[in-house]
Design an enzyme around this catalytic site. Structure first.
Site, PDB file in Angstrom:
ATOM      1  N   ASP A 294      -8.801  14.441  -5.080  1.00 49.66           N
ATOM      2  CA  ASP A 294      -7.736  15.376  -4.731  1.00 49.66           C
ATOM      3  C   ASP A 294      -8.336  16.390  -3.742  1.00 49.66           C
ATOM      4  OD1 ASP A 294      -5.346  16.635  -4.465  1.00 49.66           O
ATOM      5  OD2 ASP A 294      -4.960  16.861  -6.593  1.00 49.66           O
TER       6      ASP A 294
HETATM    7  C1  BGC Z   1      -2.348  17.943  -4.565  1.00 51.46           C
HETATM    8  C2  BGC Z   1      -2.158  16.467  -4.315  1.00 51.46           C
HETATM    9  C3  BGC Z   1      -1.803  16.231  -2.866  1.00 51.46           C
HETATM   10  C4  BGC Z   1      -2.921  16.808  -2.011  1.00 51.46           C
HETATM   11  C5  BGC Z   1      -2.725  16.575  -0.527  1.00 51.46           C
HETATM   12  C6  BGC Z   1      -3.308  18.573  -3.576  1.00 51.46           C
HETATM   13  O1  BGC Z   1      -3.320  19.949  -3.685  1.00 51.46           O
HETATM   14  O2  BGC Z   1      -2.810  18.138  -5.889  1.00 51.46           O
HETATM   15  O3  BGC Z   1      -1.175  15.957  -5.166  1.00 51.46           O
HETATM   16  O4  BGC Z   1      -1.622  14.876  -2.626  1.00 51.46           O
HETATM   17  O5  BGC Z   1      -3.005  18.197  -2.247  1.00 51.46           O
HETATM   18  O6  BGC Z   1      -1.730  17.356  -0.015  1.00 51.46           O
END
Ligand code: BGC
Length: 760
Positions: A294
């Site tokens: 993530d």
């Molecule tokens: C979120 C993810 C997301 C990623 C990219 C993160 O803060 O938890 O679900 O895909 O950002 O935007």
């Protein structure tokens, strides 16, 4: 160097020439020809290039113009050198083509970039937020909405969505509950698979499909106290039986990628969990795609107190099986050193890069790195009329009728006067939801517009906003400021209600009250909304309360005050039209709650599939309940009314016992006893009465949707076999244990009829 160059040129042409072998369905069907190509590509790659493939950059810079700052210049250089394998947030056919060109024209091995983006409930055409869409329980519609989102995304040059989120989430305080399918592991599994099928289709290399990503692996929805990113403590039984069930289904369905999660589980951050990523996902489930971290989650191993620096963080994450570093800037500074000091083996890199290249091959990017970046297609596909039509249809299927006393709904289109009141009544933005991708600001059909589109000039429509919900500009990263004081619009609202036969009152949440980081301790109507409701109800009791929200709200007081309640979530581009379809009876509501609505926030996390405990009930205080509140939901999981009524016969079984690979049939006769055609979702739950690990009091295991004309009945039959009864037992195996089971069938998780069977 020269040798590398010649080899890479040959390889490039070999790749271009062979459009043959990108037909694998899902990522788990290995294509041996592709595997061989990956072998040869790996044999050419330097460590730096391998690390490049494992590195994902955010793309918010213009790679074609002169880089405006050092960071952008560095990024451009890294792209040219093949030190970046993926980018997120590079959007449009033009921008993706330009970024791809930088790599294809300059890098030594010409390995195409894979572009990722959060396409959570639509790219430009917005569908209901995932929790809302899940209330449709309509797997075909859910697959179609993902398919349309994929068409638009692919047409805008993007190859990969970070969806579906299949985190089982049982806490209304958690802002991201809006992004998944709610509290039930089975519902999350089947909806997750439908969405994956919609995004990926049968063939990832098709021009209109994109790679999906099962996230967040794992346990993110179990954050303590519903506070985002917070600690998770669950044991193996809960992990396997609840949290991982949808992920297991996603892996089996051939999802191309997984994303790990920010949280720790039992002291180990998921990003560094060998158990989750190597043992379970890549071991037990034999997943062949890749794991992206993530955003920055590898770097976050440091504040977690699990790694002392980036070097250690990288080592822990690579060893655990996190294949790609999303914007953490950790792998790029640490891995070469770790390999040269023999702290990690190059085979680990080879495994990660192989998985990433496999997805790039499957998408057809080696055949044509620009195949998705087609501006003409982009113009034709985005916001196509048939996409909006489908968005309206799934939006109305997602609406849940919670209350309808004296059949106040549907409202006749011949009504003489109607008031439309509330901060969300003419809001064209909130229905787009929080994860709105490329939706145009203020582009949703508001409730007021939907009503105007439906009624003739003979009806007097009295609109008053009443009050605003938020104050000032909203921002993706800052908390929403709520209007707690300004009631100056109440007088107009009261006047509008007074002169109308019926009031449509639209209250709930602003889109930016739920979503990432938007946890709340109070889930009642915020700001002055309850006061507005009190003021309106004092002059007109014929109120249809239309709710917009991304999480279950505490509706105890409002639901005592009004005769009709319609849960509409954030329904996307066509929200207002879909709501009007239901309000005026052009569509008979069929949605069912994918999550329990509490009586009080103090009940959270609240979910139907709880354990019995040793003290389930008593007429004394010494049982597992509350002294000041019932322990039940106000509106339970699976609940939703229709404009018609359904009656359920007693369940009948083909046999009361079965064993081994056998099965039995359980049937129930469903009858439409009302006056209009309607669709019912018949739900089947089981209870394993005695097991080697305690089991929930009810577990959804199947459901079927049946449409019946007035007076019509139909026999609905389910098959029960060992798969229906299995769970992750104390033998650490998925198996059905012999013994007695209750089979419950009905209209929601509370109104059920039970029959007992024995598995021998
Ligand atoms: C979120 C993810 C997301 C990623 C990219 C993160 O803060 O938890 O679900 O895909 O950002 O935007």
């Amino acid at each position: 160097m020269k040798r590398y160059f010649i080899k890479s040129v040959i390889l490039f042409f070999v790749c271009v020439a062979s459009g043959l072998d990108t037909q694998a369905q899902g990522i788990n069907n290995l294509d041996l020809v592709i595997e061989k190509k990956i072998d040869s590509l790996l044999s050419l790659m330097t460590i730096k290039e391998k690390v490049g493939q494992m590195t994902q950059y955010n793309g918010s810079f213009d790679v074609t113009g002169a880089p405006s700052d050092i960071d952008a210049r560095t990024k451009l250089e890294k792209l040219k050198n093949g030190e970046v394998g993926s980018m997120l947030n590079v959007l449009t056919a033009k921008a993706t083509r330009e970024a791809q060109e930088v790599v294809m024209k300059n890098s030594r091995l010409k390995i195409p970039l894979i572009f990722g983006y959060d396409v959570i409930h639509g790219y430009k055409t917005m569908f209901p937020v995932p929790l809302g869409e899940s209330a449709s329980w309509d797997l075909e519609a859910l697959e179609l909405s993902a398919k349309i989102a994929a068409r638009e995304t692919a047409a805008a040059g993007v190859h990969w969505t970070f969806a579906p989120m299949i985190d089982v989430s049982r806490d209304a305080r958690w802002g991201r509950i809006m992004e998944g399918a709610g509290e039930d592991p089975y519902l999350n599994s089947v909806i997750g698979v439908a969405r994956i099928k919609g995004f990926q289709g049968d063939n990832l290399s098709d021009d209109y499909t994109i790679a999906a990503c099962a996230k967040h692996f794992a346990g993110y929805g179990y954050a303590e106290a519903g506070r985002d990113y917070n600690t998770v403590n669950v044991g193996e039984s809960e992990l396997q039986n609840s949290i991982l069930l949808p992920f297991k289904a996603a892996s089996k369905a051939g999802v191309a990628t997984f994303m790990n999660s920010f949280n720790e589980i039992d002291g180990i951050p998921a990003t560094a969990s060998v158990h989750l990523q190597r043992d379970i996902l890549k071991g037990d489930w034999d997943f062949k795609g890749f794991m992206v971290s993530d955003w920055g989650s590898i770097a976050e191993l440091i504040p977690h107190g699990f790694a002392e620096d980036k070097i250690q963080a990288a080592k822990l994450a690579v060893v655990a099986g996190s294949d790609m570093d999303m914007e953490g800037r950790v792998y790029e500074v640490a891995i070469e050193q770790l390999v040269s000091e023999n702290e990690i083996k190059e085979e680990l890199l080879n495994d990660a890069v192989r998985r990433i290249l496999r997805v790039k091959y499957a998408l057809g990017l080696f055949d044509n790195p620009y195949k998705y970046s087609d501006e003409k297609r982009e113009r034709e596909v985005l916001l196509a009329p048939e996409h909006l039509e489908a968005a309206r249809d799934i939006a109305r299927k997602s609406i849940v009728l919670l209350k309808n006393e004296q059949a106040i709904l549907p409202i006749s289109k011949n009504i003489k006067s109607i008031a439309v009141i509330g901060p969300l009544a003419d809001d064209k933005d909130s229905p787009l939801g929080n994860w709105r991708a490329q939706a145009i600001k203020n582009s949703a059909v508001s409730v007021l517009e939907g009503i105007k589109n439906t009624l003739s000039a003979d009806t007097q429509i009295n609109y008053a906003k009443g009050a605003s919900l938020g104050i000032g500009e909203r921002s993706f990263l800052m908390p929403l400021k709520i209007n707690d004081t300004d009631t100056s619009g109440f007088a107009d609202a009261v006047a509008a209600a007074k002169k109308s036969e019926v009031v449509i009152l639209v209250l709930g949440e602003d889109a930016f009250q739920s979503g990432e980081g938007r946890s709340q301790t109070d889930i009642k109507l915020k700001g002055v909304q309850q006061e507005l409701l009190d003021a309106v109800v004092s002059v007109n009791k014929n109120i249809v309360l239309v709710l917009m929200n991304g999480r279950p709200l505490d509706l105890s007081r409002p639901s005592d005050q009004v005769p009709a309640l319609l849960e509409t979530w954030f329904l996307g581009s066509e929200a207002g039209n879909a709501i009007a379809d239901v309000v005026f009876g052009d569509y008979n509501p069929s949605g069912k709650l994918p999550v329990s609505f509490p009586r009080n926030v103090g009940q959270e996390p609240l979910y139907y599939n709880q354990k019995n405990t040793g003290r389930p009930s008593s007429n004394m205080v010494t049982y597992s309940g509350y002294q000041d509140e019932s322990r039940d939901a106000l509106y339970p999981f699976g609940f939703g009314l229709s404009y018609t009524n359904f009656s359920y016969g007693d369940p009948e079984v083909s046999d009361t016992k079965f064993s081994g690979e056998g099965s039995i049939a359980v049937s129930v006769v469903l009858k439409n006893t009302g006056k209009v055609t309607g669709k019912e979702t018949v739900q089947l739950y089981i209870r394993d009465l005695v097991a080697s690990r305690t089991r929930p009091v009810k577990e959804l295991r199947d459901f079927k949707q049946i449409e019946l004309a007035p007076g019509e009945s139909s026999k609905v039959t389910f098959t029960i076999n060992s798969k229906t009864l299995e769970f992750f037992t104390s033998n650490a195996k998925w198996e059905a244990e012999p013994g007695e089971f209750e089979i419950m069938i009905g209209s929601n998780s509370v109104d059920l009829k039970t029959v007992k069977i024995t598995y021998e």
